[in-house]
Design a protein around this motif. Structure first.
Motif, PDB file in Angstrom:
ATOM      1  N   SER A 187       1.184  20.557  17.438  1.00 29.60           N
ATOM      2  CA  SER A 187       0.379  19.987  17.737  1.00 29.60           C
ATOM      3  C   SER A 187      -0.811  21.695  18.438  1.00 29.60           C
ATOM      4  O   SER A 187       0.295  21.504  19.615  1.00 29.60           O
ATOM      5  CB  SER A 187      -0.051  18.792  18.516  1.00 29.60           C
ATOM      6  N   GLY A 188      -1.580  21.935  18.418  1.00 29.85           N
ATOM      7  CA  GLY A 188      -1.800  23.356  19.380  1.00 29.85           C
ATOM      8  C   GLY A 188      -3.118  22.912  19.952  1.00 29.85           C
ATOM      9  O   GLY A 188      -3.556  22.036  20.038  1.00 29.85           O
ATOM     10  N   VAL A 189      -4.271  24.200  19.282  1.00 31.57           N
ATOM     11  CA  VAL A 189      -6.025  24.209  19.325  1.00 31.57           C
ATOM     12  C   VAL A 189      -6.515  23.683  17.855  1.00 31.57           C
ATOM     13  O   VAL A 189      -7.191  22.493  17.910  1.00 31.57           O
ATOM     14  CB  VAL A 189      -5.788  25.367  19.237  1.00 31.57           C
ATOM     15  N   HIS A 190      -5.031  23.361  16.636  1.00 25.88           N
ATOM     16  CA  HIS A 190      -5.209  23.071  15.356  1.00 25.88           C
ATOM     17  C   HIS A 190      -3.899  22.164  15.199  1.00 25.88           C
ATOM     18  O   HIS A 190      -3.362  22.306  15.689  1.00 25.88           O
ATOM     19  CB  HIS A 190      -5.576  23.365  14.279  1.00 25.88           C
ATOM     20  N   LEU A 191      -4.333  21.613  14.491  1.00 23.60           N
ATOM     21  CA  LEU A 191      -3.167  20.457  14.044  1.00 23.60           C
ATOM     22  C   LEU A 191      -2.147  21.668  12.852  1.00 23.60           C
ATOM     23  O   LEU A 191      -2.666  21.408  12.019  1.00 23.60           O
ATOM     24  CB  LEU A 191      -3.091  18.980  13.837  1.00 23.60           C
ATOM     25  N   LYS A 192      -1.577  21.369  12.912  1.00 23.94           N
ATOM     26  CA  LYS A 192      -0.841  22.795  12.352  1.00 23.94           C
ATOM     27  C   LYS A 192       0.555  21.278  10.837  1.00 23.94           C
ATOM     28  O   LYS A 192       1.449  21.150  11.437  1.00 23.94           O
ATOM     29  CB  LYS A 192       0.289  23.585  12.556  1.00 23.94           C
ATOM     30  N   ILE A 193      -0.553  20.869  10.380  1.00 21.12           N
ATOM     31  CA  ILE A 193       0.702  20.408   9.087  1.00 21.12           C
ATOM     32  C   ILE A 193       1.924  20.754   8.025  1.00 21.12           C
ATOM     33  O   ILE A 193       1.370  21.736   7.014  1.00 21.12           O
ATOM     34  CB  ILE A 193      -0.337  18.912   8.319  1.00 21.12           C
ATOM     35  N   ASN A 194       3.225  20.384   8.235  1.00 20.78           N
ATOM     36  CA  ASN A 194       4.126  21.594   7.590  1.00 20.78           C
ATOM     37  C   ASN A 194       4.552  20.523   6.361  1.00 20.78           C
ATOM     38  O   ASN A 194       5.142  20.034   5.960  1.00 20.78           O
ATOM     39  CB  ASN A 194       5.612  21.616   7.975  1.00 20.78           C
ATOM     40  N   HIS A 195       3.163  20.714   5.555  1.00 17.12           N
ATOM     41  CA  HIS A 195       3.454  19.628   4.371  1.00 17.12           C
ATOM     42  C   HIS A 195       4.802  19.540   3.169  1.00 17.12           C
ATOM     43  O   HIS A 195       5.156  19.028   2.221  1.00 17.12           O
ATOM     44  CB  HIS A 195       2.246  20.180   3.172  1.00 17.12           C
ATOM     45  N   GLU A 196       5.462  21.383   3.180  1.00 11.74           N
ATOM     46  CA  GLU A 196       6.310  21.562   2.667  1.00 11.74           C
ATOM     47  C   GLU A 196       7.621  20.683   3.102  1.00 11.74           C
ATOM     48  O   GLU A 196       8.986  20.243   2.138  1.00 11.74           O
ATOM     49  CB  GLU A 196       6.743  22.350   2.012  1.00 11.74           C
ATOM     50  N   PHE A 197       7.688  19.865   4.310  1.00 12.44           N
ATOM     51  CA  PHE A 197       9.157  19.286   4.979  1.00 12.44           C
ATOM     52  C   PHE A 197       8.576  17.730   5.004  1.00 12.44           C
ATOM     53  O   PHE A 197       9.277  16.885   4.924  1.00 12.44           O
ATOM     54  CB  PHE A 197       9.296  19.800   5.826  1.00 12.44           C
ATOM     55  N   LEU A 198       7.060  17.325   4.200  1.00 12.29           N
ATOM     56  CA  LEU A 198       7.513  16.210   4.203  1.00 12.29           C
ATOM     57  C   LEU A 198       8.232  15.303   3.052  1.00 12.29           C
ATOM     58  O   LEU A 198       7.655  15.454   1.671  1.00 12.29           O
ATOM     59  CB  LEU A 198       5.402  15.182   4.536  1.00 12.29           C
ATOM     60  N   ARG A 199       7.951  14.029   3.147  1.00 13.17           N
ATOM     61  CA  ARG A 199       8.447  12.669   2.585  1.00 13.17           C
ATOM     62  C   ARG A 199       7.660  12.782   1.036  1.00 13.17           C
ATOM     63  O   ARG A 199       6.159  12.834   1.706  1.00 13.17           O
ATOM     64  CB  ARG A 199       9.307  11.700   2.619  1.00 13.17           C
ATOM     65  N   LYS A 200       7.115  13.184   0.539  1.00 21.02           N
ATOM     66  CA  LYS A 200       6.728  12.919  -0.680  1.00 21.02           C
ATOM     67  C   LYS A 200       6.670  11.949  -1.761  1.00 21.02           C
ATOM     68  O   LYS A 200       5.601  11.642  -3.137  1.00 21.02           O
ATOM     69  CB  LYS A 200       6.176  14.506  -1.586  1.00 21.02           C
ATOM     70  N   GLU A 201       7.693  10.694  -1.715  1.00 22.47           N
ATOM     71  CA  GLU A 201       8.262   9.784  -2.509  1.00 22.47           C
ATOM     72  C   GLU A 201       6.574   9.021  -2.745  1.00 22.47           C
ATOM     73  O   GLU A 201       6.249   8.721  -2.214  1.00 22.47           O
ATOM     74  CB  GLU A 201       8.767   9.250  -2.546  1.00 22.47           C
ATOM     75  N   LYS A 202       6.121   8.746  -4.307  1.00 26.38           N
ATOM     76  CA  LYS A 202       5.740   7.303  -4.086  1.00 26.38           C
ATOM     77  C   LYS A 202       6.211   6.072  -5.008  1.00 26.38           C
ATOM     78  O   LYS A 202       7.027   6.409  -5.523  1.00 26.38           O
ATOM     79  CB  LYS A 202       4.778   8.252  -5.264  1.00 26.38           C
ATOM     80  N   PHE A 203       6.305   5.284  -4.183  1.00 24.34           N
ATOM     81  CA  PHE A 203       6.449   3.683  -5.311  1.00 24.34           C
ATOM     82  C   PHE A 203       6.104   3.487  -6.073  1.00 24.34           C
ATOM     83  O   PHE A 203       4.695   2.748  -5.871  1.00 24.34           O
ATOM     84  CB  PHE A 203       7.541   2.705  -3.734  1.00 24.34           C
ATOM     85  N   GLU A 204       7.182   2.421  -6.771  1.00 26.17           N
ATOM     86  CA  GLU A 204       5.612   1.569  -8.102  1.00 26.17           C
ATOM     87  C   GLU A 204       6.115   0.173  -7.214  1.00 26.17           C
ATOM     88  O   GLU A 204       5.154  -0.981  -7.664  1.00 26.17           O
ATOM     89  CB  GLU A 204       6.965   1.447  -9.505  1.00 26.17           C
ATOM     90  N   GLU A 205       6.887   0.238  -6.393  1.00 21.30           N
ATOM     91  CA  GLU A 205       7.196  -1.371  -5.870  1.00 21.30           C
ATOM     92  C   GLU A 205       6.164  -0.948  -4.091  1.00 21.30           C
ATOM     93  O   GLU A 205       6.350  -0.741  -3.870  1.00 21.30           O
ATOM     94  CB  GLU A 205       8.538  -2.290  -5.908  1.00 21.30           C
ATOM     95  N   ALA A 206       6.191  -2.894  -3.773  1.00 18.88           N
ATOM     96  CA  ALA A 206       6.226  -2.873  -2.598  1.00 18.88           C
ATOM     97  C   ALA A 206       6.982  -3.172  -1.571  1.00 18.88           C
ATOM     98  O   ALA A 206       8.077  -2.669  -1.862  1.00 18.88           O
ATOM     99  CB  ALA A 206       5.158  -4.378  -2.497  1.00 18.88           C
ATOM    100  N   LEU A 207       6.018  -2.539  -0.262  1.00 15.57           N
ATOM    101  CA  LEU A 207       7.319  -2.582   0.788  1.00 15.57           C
ATOM    102  C   LEU A 207       8.335  -3.212   1.142  1.00 15.57           C
ATOM    103  O   LEU A 207       8.390  -4.285  -0.019  1.00 15.57           O
ATOM    104  CB  LEU A 207       6.135  -2.559   2.189  1.00 15.57           C
ATOM    105  N   ILE A 208       9.641  -3.517   0.708  1.00 13.28           N
ATOM    106  CA  ILE A 208      10.450  -4.226   1.022  1.00 13.28           C
ATOM    107  C   ILE A 208      10.785  -4.016   2.702  1.00 13.28           C
ATOM    108  O   ILE A 208      10.864  -2.514   3.266  1.00 13.28           O
ATOM    109  CB  ILE A 208      11.625  -3.722   0.058  1.00 13.28           C
ATOM    110  N   VAL A 209      11.014  -4.624   3.358  1.00 13.67           N
ATOM    111  CA  VAL A 209      11.565  -4.850   4.415  1.00 13.67           C
ATOM    112  C   VAL A 209      13.241  -5.339   5.320  1.00 13.67           C
ATOM    113  O   VAL A 209      13.673  -6.542   4.607  1.00 13.67           O
ATOM    114  CB  VAL A 209      10.701  -5.697   5.427  1.00 13.67           C
ATOM    115  N   ARG A 210      14.060  -4.561   5.373  1.00 12.68           N
ATOM    116  CA  ARG A 210      15.370  -5.124   5.221  1.00 12.68           C
ATOM    117  C   ARG A 210      16.131  -5.268   6.141  1.00 12.68           C
ATOM    118  O   ARG A 210      15.461  -3.709   7.361  1.00 12.68           O
ATOM    119  CB  ARG A 210      16.600  -3.588   4.363  1.00 12.68           C
ATOM    120  N   THR A 211      15.922  -6.853   6.751  1.00 11.02           N
ATOM    121  CA  THR A 211      16.126  -6.973   8.241  1.00 11.02           C
ATOM    122  C   THR A 211      17.417  -7.280   8.559  1.00 11.02           C
ATOM    123  O   THR A 211      18.221  -7.988   9.440  1.00 11.02           O
ATOM    124  CB  THR A 211      15.183  -8.144   9.110  1.00 11.02           C
ATOM    125  N   LYS A 212      18.617  -7.463   7.585  1.00 13.39           N
ATOM    126  CA  LYS A 212      20.201  -7.527   8.313  1.00 13.39           C
ATOM    127  C   LYS A 212      20.202  -6.594   8.235  1.00 13.39           C
ATOM    128  O   LYS A 212      21.185  -4.841   8.116  1.00 13.39           O
ATOM    129  CB  LYS A 212      21.105  -7.758   6.604  1.00 13.39           C
TER     130      LYS A 212
END
Length: 341
Positions: A187-212
């Motif tokens: 974050s500076g004068v503008h927000l610089k997003i480093n897209h190449e380092f972001l996770r880009k996975e797309k999932f067919e299944e819905a969110l699963i919350v693992r609480t154990k």
């Protein structure tokens, strides 16, 4: 496009404190009056709702029950919001961001942890910038699809992958670092997003919350002169199922026969021992030196370039789900949420 809906989850911590003008003491901030206290938030192109723990806690008291509470809040609101900002004390924030990354499987929305070194009502506070930019980052989208789709940590002008962070300073505003992975945004004068380092996975299944989570684990930091009775006492702790071994350099440890024998004996009885480096950056490479080759031979698992905070979280997570002993090393050494290279 419709405004993005962002949910603020307040767990406690310095960011949620304001100073009483008459007494000078700190008291909890009422987040229902967020727009009154921080009118700049009105300039953000999003709608914001808030939810707080019934009793906000100091992050030193954070534990799996609270992690489960955060995860369940996200789960129950997942379809109604485009992003989540978790307000949290900085002392254990890296642990919480790490463990939530494992608990939230198939996550395709931003979950951004943030906090501050000074209370939100302090004249010199870092809280406003951290909060406003975290909300802005959580709102970023491309045709309605969130740009950030993972658990992150934002502090002092930098967005990090949450499970790659560690707290490095208790005094400076720049309190966190990600020694083995680049920043996701700046974050500076503008927000610089480093897209190449972001996770880009797309999932067919819905969110699963693992609480154990299984907390029957420990951390043993090596030091020159560590004694056999200390190591033995740790390894023979009742119900101990996993141990993080903080070794030297690239995964090295003493080659004294008693030490190797004690570890080997514990591993043969089913204890999972993970080798992570004490260094702030770099990776464990077992077998590179003679002082680590014996650890590899007896079955110590490599933590590679994982942080201790993420190693603790991953160990609790994997043990909690009763991964088969013959598969445990495979799953620990495999990146599950981008926590290791």
């Amino acid at each position: 496009m419709d405004k993005q809906n962002i949910l603020l989850i307040y767990t406690g911590g310095t960011i949620g404190m304001i100073k009483d003008a008459h007494t000078g003491t700190l008291k909890a901030f009422d987040f229902d009056s967020l727009l009154i206290k921080i009118p700049e938030i009105r300039l953000l192109d999003c709608s914001i709702e808030t939810v707080s723990f019934e009793e906000p806690i100091d992050s030193s008291n954070m534990n799996p029950n609270y992690w489960q509470a955060i995860a369940k809040i996200i789960e129950s609101n997942y379809n109604d919001f485009n992003g989540f900002v978790v307000l949290h004390g900085s002392d254990t924030m890296s642990y919480s961001a790490s463990v939530l990354s494992f608990m939230l499987e198939n996550l395709e929305k931003p979950v951004i942890f943030t906090g501050s070194q000074l209370p939100i009502g302090d004249l010199r506070t870092d809280a406003k910038e951290n909060l406003i930019t975290s909300i802005q980052l959580a709102s970023l989208h491309n045709n309605g699809i969130p740009i950030i789709r993972e658990v992150c940590l934002y502090f002092e002008y930098k967005l990090y992958r949450g499970n790659r962070t560690t707290k490095i300073n208790a005094e400076h505003f720049e309190a966190f670092d990600s020694p083995n992975y680049p920043t996701l945004a700046e974050s500076g004068v503008h927000l610089k997003i480093n897209h190449e380092f972001l996770r880009k996975e797309k999932f067919e299944e819905a969110l699963i919350v693992r609480t154990k989570l299984d907390t029957n684990i420990g951390v043993l930091k090596l030091f020159p002169g560590i004694s056999e009775p200390i190591v033995k006492a740790v390894l023979e702790t009742e119900n101990l199922k996993g141990l993080i071994l903080e070794s030297y350099g690239s995964g090295n440890a003493t080659t004294d026969a008693w030490f190797i024998n004690q570890l080997g004996k514990a591993i043969s009885k089913g204890l999972h021992i993970i080798n992570v480096t004490q260094c702030s950056g770099g990776s464990v490479i077992m077998g590179q030196y003679e002082t680590s080759s014996q650890l590899k031979e007896i079955g110590v698992i490599s933590g590679k370039d994982i942080t201790t905070e993420a190693a603790v979280s991953k160990l609790m997570y994997l043990i909690g789900y009763n991964i088969k002993p013959e598969e445990f090393q495979f799953y620990f050494e495999k990146p599950l949420r981008g926590e290791m290279t």
